[in-house]
Design a protein around this motif. Structure first.
Motif, mmCIF file in Angstrom:
data_model
loop_
_atom_site.group_PDB
_atom_site.id
_atom_site.type_symbol
_atom_site.label_atom_id
_atom_site.label_comp_id
_atom_site.label_asym_id
_atom_site.label_seq_id
_atom_site.Cartn_x
_atom_site.Cartn_y
_atom_site.Cartn_z
ATOM 1 N N ASN A 4 1.054 71.249 76.796
ATOM 2 C CA ASN A 4 0.238 70.441 75.906
ATOM 3 C C ASN A 4 1.061 69.741 74.814
ATOM 4 N N ARG A 5 2.329 70.036 74.765
ATOM 5 C CA ARG A 5 3.180 69.458 73.730
ATOM 6 C C ARG A 5 3.413 67.976 74.011
ATOM 7 N N PRO A 6 3.262 67.124 73.008
ATOM 8 C CA PRO A 6 3.486 65.686 73.242
ATOM 9 C C PRO A 6 4.965 65.393 73.482
ATOM 10 N N LYS A 7 5.220 64.447 74.341
ATOM 11 C CA LYS A 7 6.580 64.058 74.667
ATOM 12 C C LYS A 7 7.074 63.039 73.631
ATOM 13 N N ALA A 8 8.344 63.172 73.245
ATOM 14 C CA ALA A 8 8.943 62.222 72.316
ATOM 15 C C ALA A 8 9.432 61.012 73.098
ATOM 16 N N ASP A 9 9.203 59.855 72.554
ATOM 17 C CA ASP A 9 9.616 58.628 73.215
ATOM 18 C C ASP A 9 10.707 57.971 72.364
ATOM 19 N N TYR A 10 11.932 58.488 72.515
ATOM 20 C CA TYR A 10 13.050 57.974 71.733
ATOM 21 C C TYR A 10 13.640 56.742 72.408
ATOM 22 N N HIS A 11 14.185 55.868 71.594
ATOM 23 C CA HIS A 11 14.877 54.700 72.125
ATOM 24 C C HIS A 11 16.184 55.158 72.765
ATOM 25 N N PRO A 12 16.648 54.477 73.773
ATOM 26 C CA PRO A 12 17.918 54.873 74.387
ATOM 27 C C PRO A 12 19.076 54.682 73.395
ATOM 28 N N ASN A 13 20.057 55.546 73.507
ATOM 29 C CA ASN A 13 21.220 55.503 72.644
ATOM 30 C C ASN A 13 22.062 54.277 72.963
ATOM 31 N N ILE A 14 22.572 53.593 71.939
ATOM 32 C CA ILE A 14 23.370 52.388 72.187
ATOM 33 C C ILE A 14 24.710 52.718 72.845
ATOM 34 N N TRP A 15 25.157 53.969 72.718
ATOM 35 C CA TRP A 15 26.434 54.360 73.308
ATOM 36 C C TRP A 15 26.279 54.776 74.765
ATOM 37 N N GLY A 16 25.060 54.978 75.194
ATOM 38 C CA GLY A 16 24.852 55.443 76.555
ATOM 39 C C GLY A 16 25.240 56.910 76.659
ATOM 40 N N GLU A 17 25.752 57.302 77.815
ATOM 41 C CA GLU A 17 26.144 58.690 78.031
ATOM 42 C C GLU A 17 27.661 58.863 78.026
ATOM 43 N N VAL A 18 28.358 57.961 77.358
ATOM 44 C CA VAL A 18 29.814 58.004 77.345
ATOM 45 C C VAL A 18 30.321 59.294 76.709
ATOM 46 N N PHE A 19 29.712 59.699 75.590
ATOM 47 C CA PHE A 19 30.206 60.862 74.873
ATOM 48 C C PHE A 19 29.584 62.168 75.345
ATOM 49 N N LEU A 20 28.641 62.099 76.245
ATOM 50 C CA LEU A 20 28.045 63.314 76.775
ATOM 51 C C LEU A 20 28.919 63.945 77.844
ATOM 52 N N ASN A 21 29.679 63.137 78.521
ATOM 53 C CA ASN A 21 30.526 63.625 79.598
ATOM 54 C C ASN A 21 31.956 63.778 79.113
#
Length: 160
Positions: free
Chosen positions: A14-31
């Motif tokens: 029942n928890r509402p989902k957050a609708d965040y804007h995509p990060n401008i950096w993409g997934e470069v720093f996640l990997n």
């Protein structure tokens, strides 16, 4: 009695989902690149730089306390785990070879105190207290006229 797991699962649905804007950096720093993804030239350069830092740690200096800021910088950069033995050897040389007379300022005293204590060497707290009081006295002498220093009983009680 209902199990706590059932309550958690219904609350999550029942928890509402957050609708965040995509990060401008993409997934470069996640990997983070794997060790296998690093090419040979980068690996060679990495080893050369490690050897250069190792040589700097082992190099003799006029005043052994000049190595303290370098050791501190290596720690703050987060690469001290590559040079644990060299750092311990340098600090042991500083601990056994230098006296408190060589240290002229509060920063070097505090840095020496912290690094030696951090690596398990016995350094008395009196060293810090004595240097701190000397620094306070010098600041007071610059700020307060000499006559008031002689008359003020609080300042006369400062140890050292």
């Amino acid at each position: 009695m209902a199990s706590p797991h059932a309550v958690i699962s219904t609350n999550m649905e029942n928890r509402p989902k957050a609708d965040y804007h995509p990060n401008i950096w993409g997934e470069v720093f996640l990997n983070c690149p794997d060790k296998q993804d690093i090419d040979a030239t980068t690996e060679i350069k990495h080893e050369e730089l490690k050897e250069e830092v190792r040589r700097m740690l082992l190099a003799p200096m006029e005043n052994s306390n000049q190595k303290l800021p370098f050791i501190d910088a290596v720690q703050r950069l987060g690469v001290s785990y590559h040079f644990e033995k060299e750092i311990e050897d340098a600090l042991e040389t500083i601990y056994h070879g230098s006296s408190d007379v060589e240290i002229n300022d509060l920063y070097t005293t505090a840095l020496r105190f912290r690094l030696l204590r951090e690596y398990g060497f016995h350094v008395s707290c009196e060293v810090m207290q004595r240097r701190w009081w000397e620094e306070i006295k010098s600041l007071l002498i610059l700020r307060i006229p000499r006559k008031s220093i002689i008359k003020n009983p609080l300042i006369q009680r400062i140890p050292g």
